[in-house]
Each structure stands twice: as structure tokens, then as C-alpha cells.
Design a protein around this motif. Structure first.
Motif, PDB file in Angstrom:
ATOM      1  N   LYS A 153     -90.187  36.301  18.202  1.00  0.00           N
ATOM      2  CA  LYS A 153     -88.304  36.313  17.502  1.00  0.00           C
ATOM      3  C   LYS A 153     -87.361  37.354  17.551  1.00  0.00           C
ATOM      4  CE  LYS A 153     -91.015  38.796  13.738  1.00  0.00           C
ATOM      5  NZ  LYS A 153     -90.739  39.930  14.500  1.00  0.00           N
ATOM      6  N   ASP A 154     -87.946  37.918  18.199  1.00  0.00           N
ATOM      7  CA  ASP A 154     -86.873  38.845  18.878  1.00  0.00           C
ATOM      8  C   ASP A 154     -86.591  38.888  20.492  1.00  0.00           C
ATOM      9  OD1 ASP A 154     -87.214  40.189  17.046  1.00  0.00           O
ATOM     10  OD2 ASP A 154     -89.122  42.028  17.694  1.00  0.00           O
TER      11      ASP A 154
ATOM     12  N   HIS B 120     -89.308  28.877  12.480  1.00  0.00           N
ATOM     13  CA  HIS B 120     -90.227  28.775  13.120  1.00  0.00           C
ATOM     14  C   HIS B 120     -91.103  27.720  12.879  1.00  0.00           C
ATOM     15  CE1 HIS B 120     -94.211  29.564  13.987  1.00  0.00           C
ATOM     16  NE2 HIS B 120     -94.635  28.860  13.572  1.00  0.00           N
TER      17      HIS B 120
ATOM     18  N   HIS C 286     -87.487  28.832  20.420  1.00  0.00           N
ATOM     19  CA  HIS C 286     -87.020  29.659  19.696  1.00  0.00           C
ATOM     20  C   HIS C 286     -85.806  29.794  19.477  1.00  0.00           C
ATOM     21  CE1 HIS C 286     -88.134  32.553  16.931  1.00  0.00           C
ATOM     22  NE2 HIS C 286     -89.132  31.847  16.067  1.00  0.00           N
TER      23      HIS C 286
ATOM     24  N   GLU D  94     -83.143  29.399  16.638  1.00  0.00           N
ATOM     25  CA  GLU D  94     -82.474  30.488  15.368  1.00  0.00           C
ATOM     26  C   GLU D  94     -81.155  29.838  16.229  1.00  0.00           C
ATOM     27  OE1 GLU D  94     -83.232  34.392  17.709  1.00  0.00           O
ATOM     28  OE2 GLU D  94     -84.967  33.450  18.204  1.00  0.00           O
TER      29      GLU D  94
END
Lengths: 647, 247
Positions: free
Chosen positions: A15-16, A96, A116, A120
Motif C-alpha cells: 500500500k506504500d 484492496h 495495486h 489506488e
């Protein structure tokens, strides 16, 4: 990972990754952006959004398309919608969940980090398009409406009637037009890229043909972006536009940009069936129809025979004598299983003899129960233009009788290999949208192509290309007098001269149809070792036939559509061989790639994660040499690999 | 089906064009019009002649690339379709079918049935957009837009930019094309800030490029494959008038 390919996936929790990557990559100052040129090939969602965004940032953009207007790009034909994890419906959607659905839907053959990132930025895309004035469907409160698509359990698809691709493309086109008017983008319509120019290992320009005058032109830049779409037309019959082609992707492959997963092609379950050998293309009926349409064939063979002889109509078959096979086999997802699953299930029923038309290759998509439940007005509002399109082609009224549908080639998940920055294995050469391979694994979920094209063009490339160009700020404008430009120019000129002077007998289309048959029969919905091995030999022979026996009327220095088609077909033939080779190597089944040798007892695709959890990255080794297979291992840290189940 | 085709042939923009007659046989009524032309071209190539050039791409009625004046009608004898969606069942066995390019000074012929529609591009570039850059925009649901307005904007936005309206109009007016874009944005809050500038700029560009004036015959609406209503022209006129009054 082999040394030649490095995916440059940033470290850290998933996620980062994108946030950290953006913080760490270099940025070019406004004063320097003005000195940098970027070529963008293609004006579909990915290309138009990239050209507009790059110009807004201050780069000089040269944009190319083969049609008479950027608005004609085939993104325009996308019907159903675009996904975004907005959770406006309060149905527990999230970044997610979109990420997870996409990785699972792709049968675990996509790169986690890219997917991902796509999830986002998905929400930003909707915001951007609304700001441009894209008239998305709204509910009575005035807020944005959503519908459901295959392979997911939430409602996250935004849409503009059955013309979502058109409206999104016109949004990107309007942004592009604004930049053309400002002088930031120089637009070249009716121009086709025929080669890329690589100088000292970096992409520095392209060779194009002006399709009106036939003039061969040299164009230089500090970076080249390919956004030329997919290669479905290798099958001749597909839902792609007639002029959609693989030539840009294939030319860069031959200059060092490796090609990933060429065998991953998507067969869309709901297309209008083939009517005969004179047919030129197949027409898609949007997946959104599966929200309300129920797919079935008769249970009894006697009913099938009567239907084919037109002794009875579908409505005459009693409810209990119908086999709603998707609802039977997949009770959880029903008619909304992913495309690969729905396509194989239709083929299974037709192969078993239950196809409902004269050719035996059609199943019903029936709206009767939805019309009973919701009323004809609601169905008309949702799908009116699709029903009209169907009626114009088939002369049947889907309000009164079920549609007939059958799977057809629709989309290609494979494409030019790119790293996390969307850069190919040639520095300074980027690939976006359907042209690249990165986000959909072995099967793309519905309404995700539009999402990916716009994500790449609006929100990813404008950042990542800056990191590359930050090292080019000292490079003066590239001269087209460089020997590499002249070499590429001559190669293109010789190829064209050879084609127009060839003393052949066969039209381009007749050879293309032959290629299409080889591909559909051997590299289509079901593939096996014998068929694939045969296909490679047949395609090699067809390549010889093409170069010795193709007939291209007219001259090279005029508007010449046969020459355009011949140049594209030459590349399709070579790509076809690589697709067969890739399908032969991948002896597992996954997503849209179904190897007969690798199926579960229920007939589902059976993956082999131990041997094949990698991206096949093919490297050109020379015209008469076998290509080299490199492998990018796929590492799953956030999703558990499972047999996909939609039961 | 057997047909006699009367097809406009023109070598290039400068050449003088003329009709050629071709006979074509054994055409299935389920064949599309453009597939019929594919068959004709295959026949011509095999006879050692040059195939007929025509624009086409998506072949499902949305890209706007195909054109053709068929038996005196833009996109042929069926209503609400583009040429690529037209099927041979709309013709009679033995019929003579006349096929011409769009005829308008603003759309010069490139070759045979192919015309140059660059003028449409220039009109869009003059103001067919909302001036927002990528990024920095509000949430998609920040502004509620009444469903009726969104629907009407969508009706206008359905224009595919094919040029049938211009080809059909006796004045070669591009008013319906311009109105479709102006009207789409006029119905949406996003388009309001630039409404006056947009209407003036697009109309001025249209006039500059040699398109004729609108005399409200309604022919454009009748031949528009997407059924774009001339009520959008009325809205364009209002927008234009309001803009001019502010000058």
C-alpha cells in the motif's frame, strides 16, 4: 529474475509502494520540460490522456494516429463501463478489494504492485472525467450511478449508457484538443508508425508514413511512448476495429523491447455469432447485459433440433426444459462469472451439441425475466442502444426473442513488457494501455481496460517519464540526420517497395483470413501441444506465402489502403507465431489461456504455480532465429494463490 | 442478391472524378454494406484493378470513421445507423446502388469515397473542452447534477463526428455538430464558466472554415445516425445570443 529484465518494483508494503516511489523519483523543472520532446503513438484512452497530461506539464508532445481524428481510436467502442473503488454504493468496496479482484480475475498471473497502483488511482480517474464534463449516468439524487460487472461481488462500474468508452475518449480528446490549440501538442492524423529509431541504446524517434501522400517521415524526440492498443486482429475476426494492429508493438519488439505473455488473449463470451466466410468483423454485446440477461441452451436435444429447423421459437421451450448453465454451475456468481469462465462454458455446451443456431455455435442471452421484473422501460434505458445495435445486425428484436451470442476474440492481456515505470527494455521507450502487458494477468475483468488506459495516461506515465527525462535535460534536440534515422528510413522504404512491386496473386485479406483460421483453430479457446506445434509450422509457411504471393495494387506514394493492410499483416503473421510458441511453452492453463492437457475434473483452467508463476518475456534474437525466453518471476505477498472459484 | 453498383472514383484531391459501374453477385442479405464493398474490392483486385478506397474502422457504428452517400442519403436507406451498420437486406435484388463521398467544400475528397474532415478537428480545438488540467479536481460526487440534465447532456454527447449532418445539409452547415458539443457542456455545471467563450469561438471557427449557415430545414437531424435533435441547435443559438449580448 534474469539480468536483462528488472521490474523496478519499489520495496516496502504494497500500500506504500506507489506513494514512496513517487516521493523518490526525480522531477524535471518547468524550464527544462520546455526543452524536451515526447512522441506519443496512438490516441486512444492511454495515448490521448498521456499526450494531454504531458503537454499540460510543459513537455513538447508529438501525437500520432492512423485515423483522420484522434477521436476514432478503438477505445471509443468500449460499451459497458469503467471500474473504480469509490465505494459510493456502500457495498464494502475498497482499494484492496479492487486489487484483489483484479489479481484473482487475472488468475494470478499479473504483477501485484502494478495492480495495486491501478486500484489506488482508479478513483482519481472518475473525478477527472467528471471535471471534463463526461456525462456519466446519475441517479435521481444527481449522484453517480454504478452497475455490476463480471467476476466481482460489488457494484463499482461507472458508465455512460452503453457508450462509456466513447464518452471517456471524448473527454481525453477534449483535453488533447485544448493542448493542440495551445500549441503544446502537434497532432499528426493519418500517420502510421513503421519503425522506432534507437540511438546509443535509447529510443530517439520514429519513422512514419503519411497515409494520404505516402511520404515516409522521420520524427525525433527525447522519449517515445507507444499506446497503440492490442493485437486481437491477428485472428482476422475479432471485436477490434478493422484498422487496429500490432505494428508499433512489433517494430519495437524487433528493436529490443521484449514482448510479454503473447498467448494471453481474451475471448469475450457475448458477441454476435459469425454468419459466414464473408464476415469482416465481430460485434461485441456489452458484458453489462449479463446484469439482467440470463444465458441458457435447451436441456433436450430434440428442442435444439427443432430450433435449428425453425419449427419452434425459443419462447416455446418451457422453463424446466432450459439449462441456465452458468447459474447451474456457478451459483454464487451466476451469469456474472468472469469472461474466460463464461466463454469456456458456452463452448462446452456448444461442443456437446446444444448450440441453438444452424452453425451450432450460439447460446441464448435472454431478457424476458428482467423485462417481467423491471418493465421494458427500465431495460430500454439501460441497454437501449445495444438492443438497437443487435437488431440492426441480426434483424431480431431482443425485447421479444433472446439474443444469440457466442464467444469472440476481444482483448489481449499480453503485450510489450514494461517495468513499474511503464518503460520497456529499451531505455526511453514506454508502453501504455492495452499495448503493455502489466495489469490483467491471464484474464482481464470487464470495465478494467478503460481504467488501465486512463490510469497509465493521466496518473502514472506523467510521473514516471519525468524520472527518465531528468537525465536527459542536457540532451539537445535530437537531429533526424543521424545515421540511425537514415537506416530505419531505408529499411521502411525497401519493405514498402518490395510489397508494391511483388508479383503476387493473393489479396492481403485472403492471407489474413488464412492466418485467422490457423489462430482460431489452434491458438484459440482450447489449445494443445499438437495443435500449437502444427500452428507454428503453418504460420512459417504462411509467412513465405505472404512475401512471395501477396498482391498490393497501386503505388507507394498515394493513399493506398491495401498497402496499409499488407504492412500490418506482415507483422501479425510474425506475432502469430510468437503467440503459438508462448502458448506451447506454457503447458498450464490459466485465465484465457486454456491448455486441454491442464484442466480440473470440472473442466476449469488448472494452473501450475510451481512451474509457471512467471511472466514469459520474449526477446527477439534475429529474423531467422528462435526468440529467447526470459522469465520474470511473479511473487505474491498479499494475495494467496488459490484455484479460482466462482461457485 | 445481385446488384449494380455505381461508384464514385477519384484518383486524388486534384483529379477529376467520375462514376464507374460494377456488377456484383451472390451477396447474402445478412452481409453488411461495407462487407459488400470488401467483396467488390476482392473482385477488383483479382481482376487486376484498383480497389475502391473508403473510410471505415470500428464497424459497429461508434467511431464515426465511415461515411458514404448511398442512393442520395447519408449512411444509406436505413434510419439511425451508420454505413457500417447498414445491411444488404435493406436493398432489393437487382437494384442499382449509387455510392458517393460526402459532398461539401469543407470536406475535400482525398481519394474515391474518402474525404478530409480536418475542419471538424479545428472546430473542436477552438473550444470543445472544459479547461481543466489533469489532477486537482474535486470528488466526482462533489456536485450533484440533476439526472435529466445529465441525460440531456448525454443525448448531445452521443455525436460521433461523422459529418452526415454537413453532407446532408443543402448549405453544408455544421450547426448540428457544433451544437452537440456546446449543448452537452451547457447542460452541465462543469461547462458553465466557459459557456460564452465556447459558443462564440466554435461558431466563429465554423464560419471561418467555409461551412454554410443553418436555415432550419431539419435534414441534419433526420440523417444523423445517432438521432441528435435539432433542439440542440436552438440551445446553441441561445447560448450564442447570450454570449454576444455580454460583449
Amino acid at each position: 529474475m534474469t539480468q536483462k529484465i528488472n521490474s523496478h518494483i519499489p520495496a516496502g508494503p504494497i500500500k506504500d509502494k506507489w506513494t514512496n516511489h513517487k516521493a523518490n523519483i526525480n522531477v524535471v523543472s518547468p524550464a527544462n520540460k520546455r526543452k524536451l520532446d515526447i512522441i506519443v503513438v496512438g490516441t486512444g484512452l492511454a495515448g490521448a490522456s498521456a499526450s494531454a497530461s504531458l503537454s499540460e506539464l510543459g513537455y513538447n508532445v508529438k501525437s500520432f494516429c492512423i485515423q483522420d481524428s484522434p477521436r476514432r481510436a478503438h477505445s471509443i467502442a468500449a460499451q459497458g463501463g469503467i471500474n473504480a473503488s469509490k465505494n459510493y454504493q456502500n457495498d464494502n468496496d475498497s482499494v484492496h478489494r479492487l486489487f484483489y479482484d483484479t489479481v484473482k480475475g487475472g488468475d494470478y498471473r499479473a504483477r501485484e504492485a502494478n495492480v495495486h497502483r491501478l486500484a489506488e488511482v482508479s478513483g482519481n480517474i472518475i473525478d477527472q472525467c467528471v471535471a471534463q464534463g463526461v456525462p456519466f449516468a446519475r441517479d435521481y439524487g444527481g449522484l453517480l450511478d454504478n452497475r455490476s460487472f463480471g467476476g466481482v461481488l460489488v457494484s463499482r462500474t461507472f458508465y455512460a449508457r452503453g457508450q462509456t468508452g466513447q464518452q471517456l475518449l471524448l473527454g481525453a480528446y477534449s483535453a488533447l484538443n485544448r493542448q493542440i490549440a495551445k500549441g503544446g501538442v502537434k497532432q499528426y492524423n493519418r500517420h502510421e508508425m513503421l519503425d522506432v529509431v534507437v540511438i546509443d541504446g535509447k529510443a530517439r524517434g520514429i519513422i512514419t508514413r503519411n497515409l494520404v501522400t505516402g511520404e515516409i517521415e522521420k520524427h525525433s524526440a527525447h522519449a517515445v511512448v507507444i499506446a497503440s492498443g492490442g493485437y486481437g486482429n491477428v485472428f482476422f475476426l475479432s471485436t477490434n476495429a478493422m484498422n487496429s494492429n500490432t505494428s508499433s508493438a512489433w517494430q519495437i519488439y524487433k528493436k529490443g523491447a521484449m514482448f510479454a505473455n503473447p498467448c494471453f488473449t481474451q475471448i469475450h463470451p457475448t458477441c454476435i455469432p459469425v454468419h459466414g466466410e464473408q464476415q469482416s468483423k465481430l460485434t461485441l454485446m456489452s458484458e453489462s447485459l449479463r446484469n439482467d440477461g440470463r444465458i441458457w441452451v435447451p436441456k433436450k436435444m430434440e428442442d435444439v433440433e427443432k430450433l435449428r429447423k425453425k419449427q419452434i421459437r425459443p419462447r416455446d421451450i418451457k422453463e424446466e426444459d432450459r439449462d441456465y448453465y452458468l447459474e447451474r454451475r456457478y451459483p454464487a456468481y451466476g451469469n456474472l462469472v468472469p469472461r474466460d469462465v463464461a466463454s469456456r462454458a458456452a463452448k462446452e455446451r456448444c461442443d456437446a451439441g446444444f448450440g441453438v443456431n444452424e452453425t451450432g455455435k450460439a447460446v441464448y442471452l435472454d431478457f424476458a425475466s428482467a423485462i417481467d421484473r423491471l418493465g421494458r422501460d427500465v431495460i430500454e434505458e439501460r441497454y437501449g442502444n445495444l438492443f438497437q445495435m443487435y437488431e440492426k445486425i441480426t434483424d431480431d428484436n431482443p425485447y421479444e426473442t433472446p439474443m444469440q451470442i457466442y464467444p469472440a476474440i476481444h482483448y489481449t492481456m499480453g503485450g510489450t513488457w514494461v517495468d513499474y515505470n511503464l518503460m520497456t527494455t529499451v531505455p526511453g521507450l514506454f508502453s501504455l494501455g492495452e499495448s503493455n502487458f502489466s495489469d490483467h494477468g491471464a484474464n482481464r475483468l470487464g470495465a478494467s481496460a478503460l481504467m488501465q488506459g486512463l490510469a497509465d495516461g493521466y496518473f502514472i506515465l506523467p510521473y514516471t517519464i519525468g524520472d527518465y527525462l531528468s537525465n536527459e535535460i542536457q540532451t539537445p534536440r535530437i537531429s533526424t540526420d543521424h545515421p540511425e534515422f537514415n537506416k530505419a528510413y531505408e529499411t521502411v522504404r525497401e519493405k514498402i517497395t518490395k510489397l508494391v512491386n511483388n508479383a503476387g496473386k493473393r489479396s492481403v485479406d485472403s492471407i489474413h483470413k488464412e492466418l485467422g483460421h490457423i489462430m482460431w483453430d489452434n491458438v484459440g479457446m482450447a489449445r494443445d501441444e499438437k495443435g500449437l506445434t502444427e500452428a507454428i509450422e503453418k504460420i512459417k509457411a504462411l509467412k513465405k506465402e505472404f512475401w512471395s504471393n501477396v498482391k498490393v495494387p497501386g503505388t507507394s506514394d498515394e493513399f493506398n489502403q491495401e498497402l496499409e493492410k499488407a504492412l500490418r499483416l506482415a507483422d501479425f503473421i510474425e506475432l502469430g507465431e510468437l503467440m503459438a510458441r508462448d502458448a506451447l511453452n506454457r503447458s498450464e492453463s490459466c485465465g484465457g489461456h486454456f491448455r486441454v492437457e491442464s484442466a480440473t475434473e470440472e473442466g476449469e483452467a488448472k494452473r501450475n504455480d510451481e512451474e509457471f508463476a512467471y511472466v514469459s518475456v520474449w526477446e527477439h534474437a534475429g529474423d531467422d532465429k528462435e526468440p529467447i525466453l526470459n522469465k520474470e518471476p511473479l511473487v505474491f505477498e498479499n494475495v494467496e494463490l488459490k484455484q479460482r472459484s466462482y461457485k | 442478391m445481385n446488384l449494380k453498383l455505381k461508384v464514385w472514383r477519384q484518383k486524388n484531391a486534384k483529379a477529376k472524378g467520375g462514376f464507374e459501374i460494377y456488377n456484383i453477385s451472390n451477396i447474402s442479405p445478412d452481409t453488411s454494406f461495407l462487407e459488400m464493398l470488401d467483396i467488390l474490392n476482392e473482385q477488383l483486385i483479382n481482376e487486376g484493378k484498383e480497389p475502391v478506397a473508403f473510410d471505415h474502422d470500428c464497424r459497429e457504428g461508434i467511431c464515426g470513421m465511415c461515411s458514404l452517400f448511398i442512393n442520395g442519403r447519408a449512411h444509406g436507406p436505413d434510419d439511425d445507423v451508420t454505413t457500417c451498420q447498414l445491411h444488404m437486406r435493406k436493398f432489393k435484388d437487382g437494384e442499382t446502388v449509387t455510392i458517393e463521398p460526402w459532398r461539401s467544400a469543407a470536406f475535400p475528397v482525398i481519394k474515391d469515397l474518402v474525404v478530409e474532415r480536418e475542419a471538424f478537428e479545428k472546430i473542436q480545438q477552438a473550444g470543445g473542452y472544459v479547461s481543466v488540467n489533469t489532477g486537482g479536481v474535486p470528488d466526482g460526487n462533489a456536485i450533484a447534477i440533476p439526472k435529466e440534465d445529465a441525460d440531456e447532456a448525454m443525448d448531445a454527447a452521443a455525436c460521433i463526428g461523422c459529418g452526415a449532418c454537413v453532407a446532408t445539409c443543402k448549405n453544408s452547415s455544421a450547426m448540428l455538430f457544433v451544437a452537440a458539443k456546446v449543448s452537452q457542456f451547457a447542460k452541465l455545471p462543469q461547462g458553465k464558466p466557459e459557456a460564452a467563450r465556447r459558443a462564440k469561438a466554435m461558431v466563429a471557427k465554423m464560419d471561418e472554415l467555409g461551412f454554410g449557415g443553418c436555415t432550419n430545414t431539419g435534414a441534419c437531424e433526420a440523417e444523423c445516425p445517432k438521432g441528435i435533435s435539432i433542439s440542440h441547435i436552438a440551445r446553441l443559438n441561445r447560448e450564442y445570443l447570450v454570449a454576444k449580448l455580454k460583449d
